[in-house]
Design a protein around this motif. Sequence first.
Motif, PDB file in Angstrom:
ATOM      1  N   TRP A 126      -8.737  -0.514  -3.809  1.00 43.42           N
ATOM      2  CA  TRP A 126      -7.553  -0.645  -4.677  1.00 43.42           C
ATOM      3  C   TRP A 126      -7.473   0.547  -5.625  1.00 43.42           C
ATOM      4  O   TRP A 126      -6.405   1.114  -5.829  1.00 43.42           O
ATOM      5  CB  TRP A 126      -7.662  -1.953  -5.452  1.00 43.42           C
ATOM      6  N   THR A 141       0.827  -1.201   0.000  1.00 35.90           N
ATOM      7  CA  THR A 141       0.000   0.000   0.000  1.00 35.90           C
ATOM      8  C   THR A 141       0.866   1.258   0.000  1.00 35.90           C
ATOM      9  O   THR A 141       0.645   2.192  -0.770  1.00 35.90           O
ATOM     10  CB  THR A 141      -0.938   0.012   1.217  1.00 35.90           C
ATOM     11  N   GLU A 167     -18.226  -7.720  -1.017  1.00 32.20           N
ATOM     12  CA  GLU A 167     -16.921  -7.578  -0.366  1.00 32.20           C
ATOM     13  C   GLU A 167     -15.825  -7.339  -1.417  1.00 32.20           C
ATOM     14  O   GLU A 167     -14.910  -6.537  -1.203  1.00 32.20           O
ATOM     15  CB  GLU A 167     -16.602  -8.831   0.453  1.00 32.20           C
ATOM     16  N   SER A 168     -15.924  -8.058  -2.539  1.00 33.53           N
ATOM     17  CA  SER A 168     -14.921  -7.872  -3.588  1.00 33.53           C
ATOM     18  C   SER A 168     -15.038  -6.492  -4.220  1.00 33.53           C
ATOM     19  O   SER A 168     -14.027  -5.873  -4.571  1.00 33.53           O
ATOM     20  CB  SER A 168     -15.077  -8.963  -4.659  1.00 33.53           C
ATOM     21  N   GLU A 186     -15.944  -3.807  -2.674  1.00 39.27           N
ATOM     22  CA  GLU A 186     -15.342  -2.894  -1.710  1.00 39.27           C
ATOM     23  C   GLU A 186     -13.816  -2.933  -1.822  1.00 39.27           C
ATOM     24  O   GLU A 186     -13.149  -1.900  -1.758  1.00 39.27           O
ATOM     25  CB  GLU A 186     -15.782  -3.257  -0.290  1.00 39.27           C
ATOM     26  N   ARG A 187     -13.287  -4.131  -1.980  1.00 35.49           N
ATOM     27  CA  ARG A 187     -11.842  -4.293  -2.127  1.00 35.49           C
ATOM     28  C   ARG A 187     -11.346  -3.623  -3.419  1.00 35.49           C
ATOM     29  O   ARG A 187     -10.304  -2.962  -3.436  1.00 35.49           O
ATOM     30  CB  ARG A 187     -11.496  -5.780  -2.130  1.00 35.49           C
ATOM     31  N   ASP A 214      -2.598  -6.832  -5.903  1.00 37.49           N
ATOM     32  CA  ASP A 214      -3.282  -8.118  -5.854  1.00 37.49           C
ATOM     33  C   ASP A 214      -3.288  -8.691  -7.255  1.00 37.49           C
ATOM     34  O   ASP A 214      -3.684  -8.026  -8.197  1.00 37.49           O
ATOM     35  CB  ASP A 214      -4.717  -7.927  -5.349  1.00 37.49           C
ATOM     36  N   HIS A 240     -13.101 -12.454  -9.057  1.00 36.07           N
ATOM     37  CA  HIS A 240     -13.729 -12.907  -7.816  1.00 36.07           C
ATOM     38  C   HIS A 240     -13.941 -14.414  -7.893  1.00 36.07           C
ATOM     39  O   HIS A 240     -14.501 -14.925  -8.871  1.00 36.07           O
ATOM     40  CB  HIS A 240     -15.066 -12.198  -7.618  1.00 36.07           C
ATOM     41  N   ILE A 257      -5.926  -2.797   3.031  1.00 30.51           N
ATOM     42  CA  ILE A 257      -5.827  -3.889   2.071  1.00 30.51           C
ATOM     43  C   ILE A 257      -4.459  -3.860   1.428  1.00 30.51           C
ATOM     44  O   ILE A 257      -3.742  -2.862   1.488  1.00 30.51           O
ATOM     45  CB  ILE A 257      -6.890  -3.783   0.954  1.00 30.51           C
TER      46      ILE A 257
END
Length: 352
Positions: free
Chosen positions: A311, A40, A303-304, A306-307, A187, A294, A183
């Motif tokens: 990002w 991050t 949830e994905s 939000e991730r 990724d 996902h 996070i």
Amino acid sequence: MKKLLFILLLLLAAFIGGAFLLPTRVHVERSIAIERPPETVFALLNGYRHFNRWSPWAEADPDAVYRFSGPATGVGARLDWSGDPALVGEGWQEIVASQPYERIDMRLDFGTQGVADSAFIIHGDRIGSRVTWTFDTDVTEGQGMVGGLLGRYFGLFLDDWIGSDFDKGLAAFQAFAESLPRIDAVDASIERVDVEPFRVLAVNGESSLDADAISAALGQAYGSLTAWMANQGIPLGGQPLAVTLAGPEDRYRFEAAIPVDPAELDLLDPQVLEDAAPIVAKWSPSGPSVRMVHVGPYDTLAESYERLAAWMMIHGLEQGGLSWEQYVSDPGMTPESELVTHLYVQLAPATD
């Protein structure tokens, strides 16, 4: 009078001699601990789009003009500034080396005030990081004889002057970084892509925000599409997708779409398509986007998303007009825990 002149000459000699005893190179560094992983921290520092959110000099001259050039991140990313000569002056800085999650090196040019090298050095683990901000310069470079002598004395104060700015900037950066979602900024399942458009048959639908209601509404929409396509002898040309449409916050409005071979549509009588309303033939969403893969049940898609939003925030990317998902796996033949869904968010046009 001769005595005064002699004293002045002694002082001048002492000044010059003392200057040559001082170092020409000056090193300044400050560090701070940040409760965010190196991925991050690196993503936030590996470019200049976030710089003025925490820069210690941004508030010193609010009227200064900043210009970004080169790539958004990594080697070649550059920031030019021009402001009040008494406050921030003018100059530029550019990333010259970038080692993921560990180090970012920069070259700085302050015009008549000289040049310097700076770096962010990152140490840490998945929980937190320690960031060290360094500054190195030769206080005599390009300054001439007199300027070089003065520069050696000037260098005695750089640690206090620049160091205090670094302390202020790092504290602001810490607050900024820790205000963002916790996070990993990198990724393997998230990447920027340029999506090509393709032909689809689509129909709009709507439901409440309840997961079961959304599933039922999508199922009904896809059912009407596949039934019409079967009646016309049109095979499926790819995995179905669902485009999120604008609407009330308490409702989910969508466009269910199924890819088709354009040649199949060309064979249809235009009147057949006109009579198929509300089913329409159109192009799928396209353009610069971010895609996340996902894996898992559909009820964890939120949830994905939000991730994915976090990002994008960390990478300084702004959402464009559309988001959509494409259902890669057949839920009738794939275990729920192994379902693959591609999530897409269209990017807003880049601006300086």
